[in-house]
Design a protein around this motif. Structure first.
Motif, PDB file in Angstrom:
ATOM      1  N   GLU A 308     -29.642   2.891  11.935  1.00 24.55           N
ATOM      2  CA  GLU A 308     -30.416   4.087  11.584  1.00 24.55           C
ATOM      3  C   GLU A 308     -29.602   5.361  11.817  1.00 24.55           C
ATOM      4  OE1 GLU A 308     -31.427   1.657  13.509  1.00 24.55           O
ATOM      5  OE2 GLU A 308     -33.191   0.763  12.528  1.00 24.55           O
ATOM      6  N   ALA A 309     -28.766   5.370  12.847  1.00 25.59           N
ATOM      7  CA  ALA A 309     -27.924   6.536  13.121  1.00 25.59           C
ATOM      8  C   ALA A 309     -26.828   6.664  12.072  1.00 25.59           C
ATOM      9  CB  ALA A 309     -27.322   6.432  14.518  1.00 25.59           C
ATOM     10  N   VAL A 310     -26.321   5.540  11.593  1.00 24.65           N
ATOM     11  CA  VAL A 310     -25.338   5.569  10.506  1.00 24.65           C
ATOM     12  C   VAL A 310     -25.968   6.179   9.261  1.00 24.65           C
ATOM     13  CG1 VAL A 310     -23.905   4.150   8.974  1.00 24.65           C
ATOM     14  CG2 VAL A 310     -24.062   3.596  11.417  1.00 24.65           C
ATOM     15  N   GLU A 311     -27.179   5.751   8.954  1.00 24.45           N
ATOM     16  CA  GLU A 311     -27.887   6.291   7.784  1.00 24.45           C
ATOM     17  C   GLU A 311     -28.110   7.798   7.918  1.00 24.45           C
ATOM     18  OE1 GLU A 311     -30.428   2.160   6.985  1.00 24.45           O
ATOM     19  OE2 GLU A 311     -31.442   3.958   7.727  1.00 24.45           O
ATOM     20  N   ALA A 312     -28.637   8.223   9.067  1.00 25.78           N
ATOM     21  CA  ALA A 312     -28.945   9.633   9.264  1.00 25.78           C
ATOM     22  C   ALA A 312     -27.681  10.482   9.316  1.00 25.78           C
ATOM     23  CB  ALA A 312     -29.749   9.819  10.556  1.00 25.78           C
ATOM     24  N   GLY A 313     -26.660   9.964  10.000  1.00 26.50           N
ATOM     25  CA  GLY A 313     -25.425  10.719  10.137  1.00 26.50           C
ATOM     26  C   GLY A 313     -24.722  10.936   8.819  1.00 26.50           C
ATOM     27  N   LEU A 314     -24.599   9.881   8.026  1.00 23.90           N
ATOM     28  CA  LEU A 314     -23.910  10.007   6.741  1.00 23.90           C
ATOM     29  C   LEU A 314     -24.744  10.787   5.731  1.00 23.90           C
ATOM     30  CD1 LEU A 314     -22.243   6.479   6.442  1.00 23.90           C
ATOM     31  CD2 LEU A 314     -21.170   8.650   7.063  1.00 23.90           C
ATOM     32  N   ASP A 315     -26.067  10.693   5.838  1.00 18.52           N
ATOM     33  CA  ASP A 315     -26.930  11.454   4.933  1.00 18.52           C
ATOM     34  C   ASP A 315     -26.780  12.963   5.163  1.00 18.52           C
ATOM     35  OD1 ASP A 315     -29.235  11.438   2.959  1.00 18.52           O
ATOM     36  OD2 ASP A 315     -30.108  12.601   4.594  1.00 18.52           O
ATOM     37  N   SER A 316     -26.447  13.361   6.381  1.00 17.68           N
ATOM     38  CA  SER A 316     -26.319  14.786   6.704  1.00 17.68           C
ATOM     39  C   SER A 316     -24.911  15.318   6.505  1.00 17.68           C
ATOM     40  CB  SER A 316     -26.748  15.034   8.156  1.00 17.68           C
ATOM     41  OG  SER A 316     -25.841  14.418   9.056  1.00 17.68           O
ATOM     42  N   PHE A 317     -23.967  14.431   6.186  1.00 19.13           N
ATOM     43  CA  PHE A 317     -22.565  14.853   6.047  1.00 19.13           C
ATOM     44  C   PHE A 317     -22.294  15.360   4.631  1.00 19.13           C
ATOM     45  CE2 PHE A 317     -18.130  13.786   4.896  1.00 19.13           C
ATOM     46  CZ  PHE A 317     -17.485  14.621   5.794  1.00 19.13           C
TER      47      PHE A 317
END
Length: 460
Positions: A308-317
């Motif tokens: 979930e952190a991978v999803e959120a982190g890359l979505d915000s990059f």
């Protein structure tokens, strides 16, 4: 230069005065701030005024312009950037006075030894973007990392942050074997190609350096490597460490499945060892950024970061500074800036740009260093031809003197229809004449070519 000085970590304590030679550099500036935050008294010097120098002064850090032994004052140690050599008057002055001199990488290495998790991202290209993606992921996971990136990241409003967590994330450069002073617990190898041939003898020499870097990882650590890059796989063949591979078009542990596009942006599932890990939507373009994202995801996976952190982190990059960074609009043409300065990076940038649907791709390229231009000349010519129009600014010298007698005019003669410009002002004027509605104008290079685009926008 061999001296029996104590390990640098003995000097990195509150109250010690450190003089940083080349303090305005992309890795030296954050080092100055990190050491200052640790209680050291920081001073430094650089060759010229810059926004970075002014920023450091605003923090109360004195910076002298020009190198002179008198700048050392009563410092306890000297830290130098890789581009500063023994003949520098401040280095010679320190040696004469018995003041210990250390490399920038040694300082970062000493800092990272204090962290249980040291994630070091290396490779000929893609380091800044991948390190930035890792930063977004670990911030989304609320790991409060310490970070050092070779470029500005909007999330941090700078190229670094000092966190209180147990993880440090560092962009790790091979030039002058700098990353061999590091202490990675996770070593990422994105790719290994011929570059920095003013220091390395050849590709095999570079591969040996990357292997030594991977061997720094302790038996309990991990190595993450691009299975689709022959240079990297050859360098790490038979490595006795826990290795996790990533790739798009090759068999690997970490791969992308169900790859699609939404509004031109890549969307895919990250699979690790055949199992679903994360569903990723990128806000940046290009196949190379899918690979960078896989490298970041693989690094997160080995450190038990939830998907979930991978999803959120890359979505915000949305990109790092000077990595396909939108600068503005001029006469209906969109201006973007990019740090690409190696033929492989040019290939990734220009192939991505060609697929974005613009009327023309106009590339204003400033080669970086005479040695790189000379040794990779044919590759530069080949990749630059991918643009519809090429404007060539003169070579950015960086740390070199032009002993080879080479010029961007030599490249221009090999690229039909290209325009050679001896100054940035002339580069900006050439772009002004060329720009038409629907064009994509790229200012490209690791020097100050971005100023050409900025000059254009000032006159708009």
């Amino acid at each position: 230069m061999m001296h029996n000085h104590p390990p640098i970590r003995e000097f990195l304590v509150p109250g010690k005065r450190a003089h940083l030679v080349g303090i305005g550099g992309v890795s030296m500036c954050p080092l100055a701030e990190v050491l200052r935050d640790k209680g050291l008294v920081i001073q430094g010097s650089d060759v010229s005024e810059s926004d970075t120098v002014r920023h450091l002064r605003s923090l109360g850090i004195p910076v002298a312009i020009g190198h002179n032994a008198d700048n050392l004052k009563d410092c306890d140690l000297v830290i130098r950037t890789a581009a500063v050599h023994d003949g520098n008057p401040e280095i010679a002055g320190a040696v004469a006075r018995g003041i210990p001199v250390y490399e920038r990488a040694q300082a970062w290495g000493a800092i990272m030894r204090r962290y249980p998790n040291a994630l070091c991202v290396a490779g000929t290209h893609g380091k800044t973007t991948t390190t930035s993606m890792c930063t977004h992921i670990f911030m989304a996971a609320e790991k409060d990392p310490t970070v050092m990136i070779g470029g500005a990241l909007p999330l941090l409003h700078s190229g670094y942050r000092v966190g209180q967590g147990d993880t440090i994330i560092l962009e790790s450069c091979e030039y002058c074997n700098s990353f061999l002073s590091f202490y990675p617990t996770v070593a990422v190898v994105l790719n290994v190609e011929a570059d920095h041939l003013d220091f390395f003898k050849d590709l095999r020499d570079i591969q040996n350096s990357f292997r030594r870097f991977a061997e720094l990882v302790p038996p309990t650590g991990h190595v993450v490597v691009n299975a689709g890059n022959a240079g990297a796989m050859e360098a790490l063949a038979g490595l006795e460490r826990s290795v996790l591979t990533f790739a798009l078009d090759h068999p690997a542990d970490c791969t992308a499945a169900n790859l699609a596009e939404e509004d031109g942006h890549p969307v895919f599932d990250v699979l690790v060892k055949g199992e679903f890990y994360a569903h990723v939507t990128l806000r940046v373009y290009g196949r190379h950024n899918i690979l960078n994202a896989l490298a970041a995801a693989a690094s997160a996976w080995v450190l038990d970061i939830p998907g979930e952190a991978v999803e959120a982190g890359l979505d915000s990059f949305t990109g790092a500074g000077r990595r396909f960074e939108h600068k503005g609009t001029f006469q209906g043409a969109e201006i973007y800036d990019d740090y690409a300065h190696h033929p492989d990076e040019l290939h990734a940038l220009l192939t991505t740009a060609r697929g974005l649907g613009y009327r023309r791709v106009i590339a204003a390229f400033q080669p970086h260093t005479y040695s790189r231009t000379a040794k990779l000349f044919d590759r530069f010519v080949e990749e630059l031809k991918l643009a519809d129009v090429v404007v060539l600014a003169e070579i950015y010298a960086a740390r070199e003197q032009n002993t080879l007698g080479i010029s961007s005019a030599d490249l221009s003669r090999e690229i039909p229809g290209s325009v050679y410009c001896s100054t940035l002002d002339k580069t900006a004027e050439a772009l002004r004449r060329l720009a038409l509605p629907g064009d994509l104008i790229l200012t490209v290079g690791a020097g100050d070519i971005y100023r050409a685009g900025e000059k254009l926008l000032e006159k708009d």
